[in-house]
Design a protein around this motif. Sequence first.
Motif, PDB file in Angstrom:
ATOM      1  N   TYR A 167       2.398   1.621  -3.591  1.00  0.00           N
ATOM      2  CA  TYR A 167       1.411   2.141  -4.605  1.00  0.00           C
ATOM      3  C   TYR A 167       1.202   3.534  -4.146  1.00  0.00           C
ATOM      4  O   TYR A 167       0.775   4.306  -5.300  1.00  0.00           O
ATOM      5  CB  TYR A 167       0.009   1.083  -4.772  1.00  0.00           C
ATOM      6  N   PHE A 168       0.799   3.864  -2.899  1.00  0.00           N
ATOM      7  CA  PHE A 168       0.617   5.338  -2.711  1.00  0.00           C
ATOM      8  C   PHE A 168       1.508   6.105  -3.465  1.00  0.00           C
ATOM      9  O   PHE A 168       0.904   7.235  -4.109  1.00  0.00           O
ATOM     10  CB  PHE A 168       0.820   5.436  -1.307  1.00  0.00           C
ATOM     11  N   HIS A 169       2.946   5.941  -3.391  1.00  0.00           N
ATOM     12  CA  HIS A 169       3.829   7.011  -4.069  1.00  0.00           C
ATOM     13  C   HIS A 169       3.558   6.907  -5.778  1.00  0.00           C
ATOM     14  O   HIS A 169       3.719   7.832  -6.324  1.00  0.00           O
ATOM     15  CB  HIS A 169       5.228   6.632  -3.348  1.00  0.00           C
ATOM     16  N   MET A 206      -8.171  -1.152   2.917  1.00  0.00           N
ATOM     17  CA  MET A 206      -8.451   0.067   1.969  1.00  0.00           C
ATOM     18  C   MET A 206      -9.672   0.520   1.779  1.00  0.00           C
ATOM     19  O   MET A 206      -9.884   1.634   1.817  1.00  0.00           O
ATOM     20  CB  MET A 206      -7.572  -0.079   0.565  1.00  0.00           C
ATOM     21  N   PRO A 260       0.692  -1.310  -0.009  1.00  0.00           N
ATOM     22  CA  PRO A 260      -0.092  -0.183   0.147  1.00  0.00           C
ATOM     23  C   PRO A 260       1.000   1.250   0.096  1.00  0.00           C
ATOM     24  O   PRO A 260       0.594   2.092  -0.790  1.00  0.00           O
ATOM     25  CB  PRO A 260      -0.797  -0.112   1.243  1.00  0.00           C
ATOM     26  N   TYR A 304      -4.359   6.995   5.515  1.00  0.00           N
ATOM     27  CA  TYR A 304      -4.523   5.845   4.275  1.00  0.00           C
ATOM     28  C   TYR A 304      -3.962   4.480   4.709  1.00  0.00           C
ATOM     29  O   TYR A 304      -4.506   3.745   4.451  1.00  0.00           O
ATOM     30  CB  TYR A 304      -3.470   6.480   3.280  1.00  0.00           C
ATOM     31  N   LEU A 305      -2.894   4.326   5.590  1.00  0.00           N
ATOM     32  CA  LEU A 305      -2.717   2.944   6.176  1.00  0.00           C
ATOM     33  C   LEU A 305      -3.502   2.351   7.016  1.00  0.00           C
ATOM     34  O   LEU A 305      -3.146   1.508   7.724  1.00  0.00           O
ATOM     35  CB  LEU A 305      -1.132   3.027   6.496  1.00  0.00           C
ATOM     36  N   LYS A 346      -1.112  10.282   5.340  1.00  0.00           N
ATOM     37  CA  LYS A 346      -0.432   8.873   5.072  1.00  0.00           C
ATOM     38  C   LYS A 346      -1.044   7.872   6.051  1.00  0.00           C
ATOM     39  O   LYS A 346      -1.098   6.614   5.788  1.00  0.00           O
ATOM     40  CB  LYS A 346       1.038   8.931   4.753  1.00  0.00           C
ATOM     41  N   TYR A 396      -5.548  -0.132  -5.976  1.00  0.00           N
ATOM     42  CA  TYR A 396      -4.816   1.011  -5.436  1.00  0.00           C
ATOM     43  C   TYR A 396      -4.973   2.405  -6.275  1.00  0.00           C
ATOM     44  O   TYR A 396      -5.054   3.186  -5.560  1.00  0.00           O
ATOM     45  CB  TYR A 396      -3.238   0.644  -5.161  1.00  0.00           C
ATOM     46  N   VAL A 456      -6.174   5.268  -4.030  1.00  0.00           N
ATOM     47  CA  VAL A 456      -4.962   6.358  -3.718  1.00  0.00           C
ATOM     48  C   VAL A 456      -5.659   7.650  -4.521  1.00  0.00           C
ATOM     49  O   VAL A 456      -5.487   8.740  -4.012  1.00  0.00           O
ATOM     50  CB  VAL A 456      -3.509   6.013  -4.434  1.00  0.00           C
TER      51      VAL A 456
END
Lengths: 167, 167
Positions: A141-143, B14, A138, B163-164, B160, B141, B145
């Motif tokens: 993929y975020f970046h 997610m 995760p 997000y996690l 972030k 993702y 995202v």
Amino acid sequence: MPFYDSVVPAYLQMLGTMSAGLKKAEAYAAAKKIEPAVLLGTRLFPDMLPLSRQVQLACDFATKGSARLSASEVPSVPDTETTFDELQARIAKTVDYLKSFKPEQFEGAETRDVTFPTGPGKTTTLTGQQFLTSFSLPSFYFHVVTAHDILRMCGVDVGKRDYLGAN
Amino acid sequence: MPFYDSVVPAYLQMLGTMSAGLKKAEAYAAAKKIEPAVLLGTRLFPDMLPLSRQVQLACDFATKGSARLSASEVPSVPDTETTFDELQARIAKTVDYLKSFKPEQFEGAETRDVTFPTGPGKTTTLTGQQFLTSFSLPSFYFHVVTAHDILRMCGVDVGKRDYLGAN
């Protein structure tokens, strides 16, 4: 199915995506007379990280994720890149590093404990599978997606098919 | 390690993130007197999909990915949601669907062929592992995202750690 197949190909595919996206971005910047440093410094919002840092962090999560899961020494790579060429070299170096792994190095990694930093003076321990599924992928993929989204927001012609590496 | 552990927990984590992000977005819209439909219609770029569609597509990839990997019937869910409440219900329904699976249903899925549509009149066949790693998770993702990035671009206070799912 070797655990390797859940790890290294996932990182490699998206590093290819990022490299291709940056190539299009570089050509776009040249065509539109946009200073490369301006494009690489673009953020979705002022308190978010710029494109160059998104690329560096994606490389970092791929490198450290593979290192931790294969119980290898975790490389420390300084974030010094400021140009398209340097970022491409960073991605290429990350790809070479990932390609150096053999499937055997990930044998049993899914059930092995992985301890990793999750804040100042803080670590977390998870099984390899949990580390991969709940943290490493995760974050990676975020970046990658945020880098893609910055390119899209700048008008670079990259789409979902480019993202999946289908073009 | 059951293959289930590479699939269902990844989607569930997610979907939780998206639900929490949308709750913050709804409160933010109310506080800032932003019409909910305007926030849900926000795009990073005019030819990208709006926030509401990013949420629907993330739900869709989670649903269809789990269905295909467990060789279940692939549900078809119409994209009718236009409000925060409706999108939360869509996510909740997706979570319920994912939670209905048992690990046994994914046994052997990593090496089983999965055939899935990849364009008008076009299908692709991959092993379950390849389908998950090269198509289903990256697509999922992508939308999660991008939804997060749209919220960030609108000034919603999600980071972030949200997000996690760490917050």
